[in-house]
Design a protein around this motif. Structure first.
Motif, PDB file in Angstrom:
ATOM      1  N   PRO A 383      34.189  45.103  38.620  1.00  0.00           N
ATOM      2  CA  PRO A 383      34.158  43.760  39.324  1.00  0.00           C
ATOM      3  C   PRO A 383      35.610  43.158  39.095  1.00  0.00           C
ATOM      4  O   PRO A 383      36.594  43.748  38.833  1.00  0.00           O
ATOM      5  N   ASP A 386      39.358  37.329  37.145  1.00  0.00           N
ATOM      6  CA  ASP A 386      40.058  36.153  37.322  1.00  0.00           C
ATOM      7  C   ASP A 386      40.830  35.713  35.954  1.00  0.00           C
ATOM      8  O   ASP A 386      39.927  35.303  34.990  1.00  0.00           O
ATOM      9  N   LEU A 391      36.569  35.057  34.198  1.00  0.00           N
ATOM     10  CA  LEU A 391      35.271  35.603  34.473  1.00  0.00           C
ATOM     11  C   LEU A 391      35.405  36.849  35.215  1.00  0.00           C
ATOM     12  O   LEU A 391      36.367  37.032  36.212  1.00  0.00           O
ATOM     13  N   THR A 393      33.891  38.684  38.724  1.00  0.00           N
ATOM     14  CA  THR A 393      33.024  38.472  40.118  1.00  0.00           C
ATOM     15  C   THR A 393      32.628  39.854  40.591  1.00  0.00           C
ATOM     16  O   THR A 393      33.217  40.531  40.701  1.00  0.00           O
ATOM     17  N   ASN A 402      27.953  45.113  39.589  1.00  0.00           N
ATOM     18  CA  ASN A 402      28.326  44.389  40.502  1.00  0.00           C
ATOM     19  C   ASN A 402      27.169  43.687  41.105  1.00  0.00           C
ATOM     20  O   ASN A 402      27.185  42.367  41.432  1.00  0.00           O
ATOM     21  N   LEU A 405      26.213  40.641  39.050  1.00  0.00           N
ATOM     22  CA  LEU A 405      26.902  39.644  39.108  1.00  0.00           C
ATOM     23  C   LEU A 405      26.885  38.814  40.489  1.00  0.00           C
ATOM     24  O   LEU A 405      26.970  37.634  40.567  1.00  0.00           O
ATOM     25  N   ARG A 406      26.480  39.582  41.403  1.00  0.00           N
ATOM     26  CA  ARG A 406      26.251  39.076  42.784  1.00  0.00           C
ATOM     27  C   ARG A 406      24.870  38.366  42.714  1.00  0.00           C
ATOM     28  O   ARG A 406      24.873  37.363  43.521  1.00  0.00           O
ATOM     29  N   ARG A 410      29.204  34.631  38.180  1.00  0.00           N
ATOM     30  CA  ARG A 410      30.067  34.994  37.532  1.00  0.00           C
ATOM     31  C   ARG A 410      29.837  35.169  36.183  1.00  0.00           C
ATOM     32  O   ARG A 410      29.132  33.867  35.587  1.00  0.00           O
ATOM     33  N   LYS A 411      30.473  35.955  35.267  1.00  0.00           N
ATOM     34  CA  LYS A 411      30.073  35.903  33.835  1.00  0.00           C
ATOM     35  C   LYS A 411      31.207  36.386  33.199  1.00  0.00           C
ATOM     36  O   LYS A 411      32.290  37.062  33.883  1.00  0.00           O
TER      37      LYS A 411
END
Length: 479
Positions: A383, A386, A391, A393, A402, A405-406, A410-411
């Motif tokens: 992923p 950031d 987090l 993405t 992924n 997350l999608r 976001r986590k």
């Protein structure tokens, strides 16, 4: 091997030669000392309170099933307890050895940086790599020592046991070579197929499958012997299990966490099958599986204490560090994958084993376009991190991480790992609850009822999965 520094040309006088040898020896000794820098954080073992709570809360439900819920014969209980005792020793030994081994791998520049911390101070810390070798070595020592307490020299199970250790040892070696030399992924697919050969050659279990009731009039059989085709299936299963843990990875604790979850489910499955069956051979096969899965679970829990997040599971409880103090490397993923493949195949529940790997199967299906070259496959399908928010993405790469997350947004890495593992835990809880609900008669599972009811409820059949037929031929022939 210590490094030698280049020395200047010397004369042939004895004094000069002696001085040069002493200088070389001094340099060799100096290079053996670990070089600590500001980025090398010391690794301390978990606290004693953590070890006590973890051991107690993991062992309690397992021993409840073993001693109180089921009436299991003494001749099976004794080797299981010996194995559990050795596994407990292996847990503490692994906890003590990981900080020591981390210094050695750092000295040989076997370290990495956490990509999911890039842009933060934690992303500049050198994290020891390939610490799965500690788990594998301790596991091999435990399983070899255990032979002296259980198997007679002429035991038919001893051949399968040593074949299992040969396959596991081969994959551990491959994993460590991959960590050091970075083997191409195509080679990674070929070598497990070779490592699985001793396992298949020693396999002496059934090669039959149960025909569902609605299909019996068309097939004309209740049991179908696949023979050599069934061994081909097990061969592919060993290759898949060996690679699937390595593919479903990329965040701290996920590799070891999923191994602990699956191994715990296999542990409970084996105890339930031993307690529910009346067939001695069937019981021995699942006891054989316990002999390997208990050391795997114990040593993996020790490694998890250095490599995971803080989380609470339904059937075990963990207080562990975050972020990761060590990286497990391909050494651990190949070792764990092959061990669980061995446990399922030689435990004679290779069909059910694939159901335990449902999350890994989904991850593989999502990865197929990239693995087989239909889409571009980057080196790290991770992923996007950031550093401002901390987090992750989801990207367009085909992995379950992924995809999750999608789907759910976001986590943080900590939260993502807990979510992925909890999904597996909930799935296993539902599976075992349904099996207990369908528990009937005098402690035996009715396979006809399970398969027949499952055909009328596809979701239930998906959750329950196939049921092993070892030791059940007489039951079906008499029906």
């Amino acid at each position: 091997m210590a490094r030698k520094r280049a020395s200047k040309p010397t004369t042939t006088t004895e004094d000069t030669i002696t001085t040069t040898k002493e200088a070389i020896l001094t340099n060799n000794k100096e290079t053996k000392r670990p070089q600590e820098t500001d980025n090398d954080q010391p690794i301390a073992p978990p606290k004693k309170g953590f070890i006590f709570k973890l051991s107690l809360l993991l062992i309690a439900p397992y021993f409840y099933l073993l001693f109180f819920h089921y009436q299991i014969q003494h001749d099976l209980i004794k080797p299981i307890l010996i194995n559990a005792g050795l596994s407990l020793v292996g847990f503490f030994l692994t906890v003590k050895m990981i900080p020591v081994a981390s210094k050695y791998v750092l000295r040989r520049n076997l370290f990495g940086y956490d990509i999911n911390k890039k842009g933060t101070p934690q992303g500049t810390v050198k994290v020891p790599e390939s610490l799965g070798i500690v788990v594998a070595v301790v596991f091999m020592v435990l399983t070899i020592v255990f032979q002296f307490f259980t198997f007679a020299p002429d035991s038919i199970w001893l051949v399968e046991y040593n074949a299992a250790l040969a396959s596991i040892c081969f994959m551990t070696l491959l994993g460590f070579i991959d960590d050091v030399l970075d083997v191409p992924w195509r080679v990674k697919l070929v070598l497990p197929s070779i490592a699985a050969l001793p396992l298949l050659m020693a396999y002496a279990g059934h090669t039959t499958i149960i025909i569902p009731k609605p299909l019996i009039p068309y097939v004309g059989l209740k049991l179908l012997d696949l023979g050599f085709i069934y061994k081909i299936y097990m061969w592919f299963l060993a290759i898949f299990c060996t690679n699937c843990i390595n593919i479903h990875a990329g965040i701290n604790g996920l590799e070891v966490g999923q191994t602990v979850v699956i191994a715990s489910a296999i542990l409970i499955h084996n105890v339930m099958q031993i307690g529910a069956s009346a067939d001695p051979e069937y019981k021995q096969a699942h006891a054989f599986s316990l002999y390997l899965v208990q050391p795997l679970l114990a040593t993996s829990m020790a490694l998890l204490s250095y490599n995971c997040n803080v989380c609470v599971f339904f059937f075990f409880f963990m207080f562990v560090r975050y972020p990761s103090s060590v990286f497990v490397g391909d050494t651990y993923t190949y070792f764990a994958g092959m061990t669980m493949a061995v446990v399922g195949i030689l435990g004679h529940f290779s069909e059910t084993l694939l159901i335990f790997f449902l999350a890994q199967v989904l991850n593989f299906l999502l990865s197929v376009p990239q693995l087989f070259g239909f889409r571009h496959c980057p080196r790290h399908r991770l992923p996007r991190f950031d550093p401002q928010t901390g987090l992750l993405t989801g990207t367009d790469d085909g992995t379950l991480v992924n995809f999750y997350l999608r789907m759910f947004g976001r986590k943080s890495e900590n939260s993502l790992c807990v979510h992925l593992l909890l999904v597996q835990v909930i799935y296993f809880c539902v599976k075992f609850s349904l099996l207990l609900f369908m528990h009937c008669g005098e402690g035996a599972f009715s396979l006809d009822d399970a398969v027949g009811f499952g055909l009328h409820c596809p979701m239930l059949l998906t959750i329950l999965g196939p049921v092993s037929t070892t030791g059940r031929k007489q039951e079906f022939q008499a029906t």
